[in-house]
Scaffold this active site. Sequence first.
Site, mmCIF file in Angstrom:
data_model
loop_
_atom_site.group_PDB
_atom_site.id
_atom_site.type_symbol
_atom_site.label_atom_id
_atom_site.label_comp_id
_atom_site.label_asym_id
_atom_site.label_seq_id
_atom_site.Cartn_x
_atom_site.Cartn_y
_atom_site.Cartn_z
ATOM 1 N N SER A 170 -37.693 10.763 14.125
ATOM 2 C CA SER A 170 -36.755 10.649 15.239
ATOM 3 C C SER A 170 -35.715 11.753 15.094
ATOM 4 O O SER A 170 -36.029 12.866 14.680
ATOM 5 C CB SER A 170 -36.120 9.256 15.258
ATOM 6 O OG SER A 170 -35.201 9.131 16.319
ATOM 7 N N TYR A 199 -34.489 14.208 25.965
ATOM 8 C CA TYR A 199 -34.875 14.343 24.562
ATOM 9 C C TYR A 199 -34.284 13.203 23.739
ATOM 10 O O TYR A 199 -34.988 12.548 22.948
ATOM 11 C CB TYR A 199 -34.398 15.684 24.007
ATOM 12 C CG TYR A 199 -34.613 15.818 22.511
ATOM 13 C CD1 TYR A 199 -35.893 15.948 21.992
ATOM 14 C CD2 TYR A 199 -33.533 15.799 21.624
ATOM 15 C CE1 TYR A 199 -36.097 16.060 20.621
ATOM 16 C CE2 TYR A 199 -33.732 15.912 20.255
ATOM 17 C CZ TYR A 199 -35.017 16.047 19.759
ATOM 18 O OH TYR A 199 -35.217 16.153 18.398
ATOM 19 N N LYS A 203 -36.139 10.219 21.411
ATOM 20 C CA LYS A 203 -35.861 9.969 19.998
ATOM 21 C C LYS A 203 -35.405 8.524 19.773
ATOM 22 O O LYS A 203 -35.701 7.927 18.732
ATOM 23 C CB LYS A 203 -34.828 10.959 19.491
ATOM 24 C CG LYS A 203 -35.291 12.415 19.498
ATOM 25 C CD LYS A 203 -36.368 12.714 18.464
ATOM 26 C CE LYS A 203 -37.782 12.684 18.934
ATOM 27 N NZ LYS A 203 -38.763 12.991 17.873
#
Length: 312
Positions: A170, A199, A203
């Site tokens: 992550s 993005y 994550k």
Amino acid sequence: MGAYLSMLTQQMWPAKSKFKVEDIPDLTGKVMIVTGANTGIGKETAKALLQHNAKVYIAARNQEKSEQAIKDLEQQTGKTALFLKLDLADLHSVKAAAEEFKSKESQLHVLFNNAGVMICPIDQVTAQGYDMQFGTNVLGHFYFTKLLLPTLLETAKTAPEGKVRVITTSSSAHLFFGLDFATFKDGPKRRKIDPGRLYAQSKFGNVVFANELARRYGDQGIISVSLNPGNIKSDLQRYTTGLQRRIINSILYPTPYGALTQLWAGTSAEGLTLNGKYAIPWARVGPARKDTADPELGKELWTWLEEQVKDI
């Protein structure tokens, strides 16, 4: 937000690592896959695994770059990794890659879900029309893991420690945005959102997925860990420009640092105790956003992911 900034600061400037590549035990007989191992953190991870005698598959989209990486690693380690063609942005490719692996191997001891894309141009989508970042970083890895679960579970039955591991990369970016299911596929709402936020969402999704995997399969021998590898110089930054690039580059560590935390989680004895945990630089357990551990959110995301791949 103050708590998240404190967590971010802690992870951006970490203390010296107590874990070193030299601490990795002998991995003879262990079969491992590292997605995105043709470059960056993945390549460094593969290098360390090869140095300790693991059988390593480099799962990546670009065969030419992967073959060059394999040559580089052979020169550096004296060991030869194997190429597995995998395009995480195409679910049919993901299925083909899993089938190819299972035709060659009956065991899988560690799956490193390492590959990722960051801050892609908004017009980039996956082969099936998903946001490129969520489709690659979360959905692609979910499907690959799902298809390899039977092999992982069988391996756990015969492994001396009775465990196998799924290590999902992550980022500290997960601290800033949660999940908006309406933006996972391309559409008007997604196209109004900044790629940086998309993005961060992906994550966040990596952590939620890893935690749900831990809940569902931890009692069957799967150790599922998510992690922040640190702020690392790699190909991930290829879409950054101007001031954004200069700011990011000013806080980046050399690429080998990025492999430390996932190697610790994936190979150390301590890593076997980390099911459902979030690891931070360098090689230690740290806090993730509290809502990533929400079992209802985990169930909701898992159900959505299952729905996307049921007819592939």
